[in-house]
Structure formats: structure tokens, C-alpha cells
Scaffold this motif. Structure first.
Motif, mmCIF file in Angstrom:
data_model
loop_
_atom_site.group_PDB
_atom_site.id
_atom_site.type_symbol
_atom_site.label_atom_id
_atom_site.label_comp_id
_atom_site.label_asym_id
_atom_site.label_seq_id
_atom_site.Cartn_x
_atom_site.Cartn_y
_atom_site.Cartn_z
ATOM 1 N N CYS A 37 0.840 -1.188 0.000
ATOM 2 C CA CYS A 37 0.000 0.000 0.000
ATOM 3 C C CYS A 37 0.875 1.237 0.000
ATOM 4 O O CYS A 37 1.842 1.331 0.755
ATOM 5 C CB CYS A 37 -0.909 0.025 1.235
ATOM 6 S SG CYS A 37 -2.129 -1.299 1.252
ATOM 7 N N SER A 93 -6.208 5.436 0.911
ATOM 8 C CA SER A 93 -7.040 6.128 -0.077
ATOM 9 C C SER A 93 -6.249 7.074 -0.974
ATOM 10 O O SER A 93 -6.429 8.277 -0.970
ATOM 11 C CB SER A 93 -8.144 6.929 0.634
ATOM 12 O OG SER A 93 -8.955 6.067 1.385
ATOM 13 N N GLU A 110 -12.771 1.811 0.941
ATOM 14 C CA GLU A 110 -11.663 0.960 1.364
ATOM 15 C C GLU A 110 -12.133 0.072 2.511
ATOM 16 O O GLU A 110 -12.740 0.545 3.468
ATOM 17 C CB GLU A 110 -10.471 1.804 1.802
ATOM 18 C CG GLU A 110 -9.269 0.975 2.239
ATOM 19 C CD GLU A 110 -8.063 1.845 2.554
ATOM 20 O OE1 GLU A 110 -7.250 1.436 3.398
ATOM 21 O OE2 GLU A 110 -7.935 2.935 1.957
ATOM 22 N N HIS A 127 -5.854 -4.438 2.188
ATOM 23 C CA HIS A 127 -6.767 -3.319 1.943
ATOM 24 C C HIS A 127 -7.381 -3.505 0.557
ATOM 25 O O HIS A 127 -6.670 -3.566 -0.443
ATOM 26 C CB HIS A 127 -6.027 -1.977 1.992
ATOM 27 C CG HIS A 127 -5.378 -1.694 3.306
ATOM 28 N ND1 HIS A 127 -5.911 -0.827 4.234
ATOM 29 C CD2 HIS A 127 -4.234 -2.183 3.861
ATOM 30 C CE1 HIS A 127 -5.132 -0.777 5.300
ATOM 31 N NE2 HIS A 127 -4.104 -1.594 5.087
ATOM 32 N N LYS A 154 -9.794 -1.785 -2.190
ATOM 33 C CA LYS A 154 -10.356 -0.488 -2.566
ATOM 34 C C LYS A 154 -11.250 -0.653 -3.788
ATOM 35 O O LYS A 154 -10.866 -1.280 -4.770
ATOM 36 C CB LYS A 154 -9.245 0.524 -2.856
ATOM 37 C CG LYS A 154 -8.414 0.875 -1.634
ATOM 38 C CD LYS A 154 -7.375 1.933 -1.948
ATOM 39 C CE LYS A 154 -6.509 2.233 -0.732
ATOM 40 N NZ LYS A 154 -5.494 3.266 -1.020
#
Length: 290
Positions: free
Chosen positions: A13, A17, A93, A130, A132
Motif C-alpha cells: 500500500c 485512499s 476501502e 486493503h 479499494k
């Protein structure tokens, strides 16, 4: 209908976001959220009411898309609804440690709300996986994304949040006790209760020449996103954009707000803070009595 672009490979990541690649890092002025209106016919919910009708998750330990992980420590579930990062889509997310699968059933549930997942990606960091999703709204088969628009109704954003949480609890029932909404939708309510007076924090900051930043943290419950926007709208304050995070038992909101195109003056900041504080600490107060 546009094909959904899915990034299947796991990658580190780059941050929470991030903006969609190819967009400028300078601040864009997003369109204001539309004023509250009656929920759309397909929703069938009165989301500002405590009695939200969302199917309760089954107690069976079904795992979406075959992904499973059973450990003694249940990670904190997180659902972030981000209206800032992408000018054309709502970014959602979802995190539950490393336990989440591909969420295909969740994406199908969002489609049933009249939405389209136009992009999905997965990344890993020290807190887990995560996922998204970039979501747009469909109108008679035409994507809002093609005209640079995204979800604007607070009722529909709340329906997205509740749908994702309900699906998370259905496929990961161990998350039920970690979520405030587990008491409403899940097989097991939270083992700890949040003191609303202690958990509620409201701060307002200047955020440039034409808007302010409202930061709210409080105990989570169904319909909270809708209720927050309604209180702000009742004072004739405009919500331009924002982010709404569900983190376990708590909800954290960051709204960019303005009054007639200007930042909130100190007196109006105080009125807004007092209205929110009064409502949040008395969640059963009848609508309109504040």
C-alpha cells in the motif's frame, strides 16, 4: 456497461485512499453533496431511523470467495468511504486484517443498489489487506462516471456502508463483536459498550479561503452518516465533500463545509458544534426536537 478493472496482484500500500493515478496533486474543488431528499425507491430504508431493515448476517462461518483466517485476535474492521480522492467516483476501502477474500458477493450487493464497481484493487501493508473499490451510480444504464459525477446522496452512501458491513459480518461473523453495528446486524453484539459522552469529539478548523474542515468522532450506529449531514444541512451549511470511516465501535467523519462559499465564522462553528454534540449524545432524541 463499462467493464470493471480489477487489480488482482497484491502490492504494498502506498497510503490510505491514494488519488487515482494520473490526477494532479493539487486540490480539486469537488461538487457539493446534494441536499437531503427522500431515499430512492430501490433503497426501501429509512436510514435515519434506528430500525434499519438490513438482513441480519447468518451465524455460520461462511467465507466469501473461500478466503479464511482464524486466529484468537480479531482485527479491527474498517470501512472508509472517501469522497475526496477521486473526482469521478466514490472510493471505498475495506480492511479486516488479512481475512478478506475478493468480495465478489459484496460487489454484487452494491450492484443491487444501482451502483457499479468500475475499479477494484488490493494492497498489503503491516495492518493487513486493503481492498479499494471505485464506485459510481447508474442511471438508466448510463454511468455517472462518464460525466465526472459520483454518489451524492447521503442516504445512498449510508446504504453502501451498511451493505458492506452486513456482508463482512455474514462472511466473517467473528467481526460482529468488533463492530457497533454487530448489535443490529450480527450474530454476536459487541462485548464492550462505548460511552457516547466520552467518545464524542467535534473539531472545526479553517481549511483555506473558501471552506472549513469539520472533524467528528463518536460511537457508531445505523443511519449516522445521514443524520450528520442532515444536522449540518439544517443550519444551511454546505457539505462539499468528505470522508466517513467506520473503525470498529467508532465512526470518524471529516467533512469539508462552507457557508455561502466561505469558511465558517467562529459563531457559526459554535452553533454547529453544539447542535452536533447535543444530537450525538442523545441518539434517541425525536427528530426535529433539537
Amino acid at each position: 456497461m463499462a467493464e470493471m478493472a480489477v487489480t488482482a496482484a497484491l502490492r504494498p500500500c502506498s497510503g490510505v485512499s491514494p488519488a487515482v493515478s494520473g490526477t494532479s496533486h493539487r486540490r480539486r474543488r469537488p461538487a457539493a453533496w446534494r441536499a437531503l431528499a427522500p431515499p430512492p425507491p430501490h433503497a426501501g430504508l429509512r436510514l435515519s431511523s434506528p430500525a434499519v431493515r438490513v438482513p441480519r448476517a447468518a451465524s455460520s462461518a461462511a467465507v466469501e470467495d473461500g478466503s479464511s483466517s482464524n486466529t484468537d485476535t480479531v482485527p479491527t474492521p474498517k470501512v472508509i468511504i472517501d469522497q475526496d480522492s477521486d473526482p469521478d467516483a466514490t472510493i471505498v476501502e475495506i480492511t479486516l486484517g488479512d481475512r478478506l477474500g475478493d468480495l465478489l458477493d459484496t460487489m454484487n450487493a452494491l450492484k443491487n443498489l444501482g451502483l457499479n464497481v468500475v475499479k477494484a484493487s488490493v494492497c498489503l501493508d503491516s495492518t493487513g489487506k486493503h481492498i479499494k473499490l471505485a464506485i459510481t451510480k447508474l442511471v438508466t444504464g448510463i454511468l455517472y462516471r462518464s460525466t465526472g459525477r459520483k454518489i451524492g446522496e447521503p442516504e445512498l452512501l449510508e446504504a453502501v456502508r451498511l451493505t458492506i458491513i452486513n456482508n463482512m459480518i455474514q462472511y466473517h461473523p467473528e467481526a460482529s463483536s468488533q463492530l457497533a453495528l454487530g448489535a443490529t446486524f450480527g450474530p454476536e453484539p459487541p462485548t464492550e459498550l462505548v460511552d457516547v459522552d466520552i467518545a464524542t469529539h467535534i473539531d472545526i478548523y479553517d481549511d483555506g479561503p473558501d471552506r472549513s474542515l469539520l472533524v467528528v468522532e463518536t460511537a457508531d450506529r445505523p443511519g449516522l452518516l445521514v443524520d450528520l449531514v442532515k444536522i449540518i444541512d439544517d443550519i444551511n451549511i454546505t457539505v462539499q465533500s468528505g470522508e466517513f470511516d467506520t473503525e470498529g465501535l467508532l465512526a470518524k467523519a471529516k467533512f469539508h463545509v462552507s457557508y455561502r462559499g466561505k469558511p465558517l465564522i467562529k459563531a457559526l462553528q459554535q452553533v454547529l458544534a453544539n447542535s452536533l454534540r447535543y444530537f450525538l449524545r442523545r441518539p434517541t432524541t425525536e427528530e426535529g426536537s433539537y
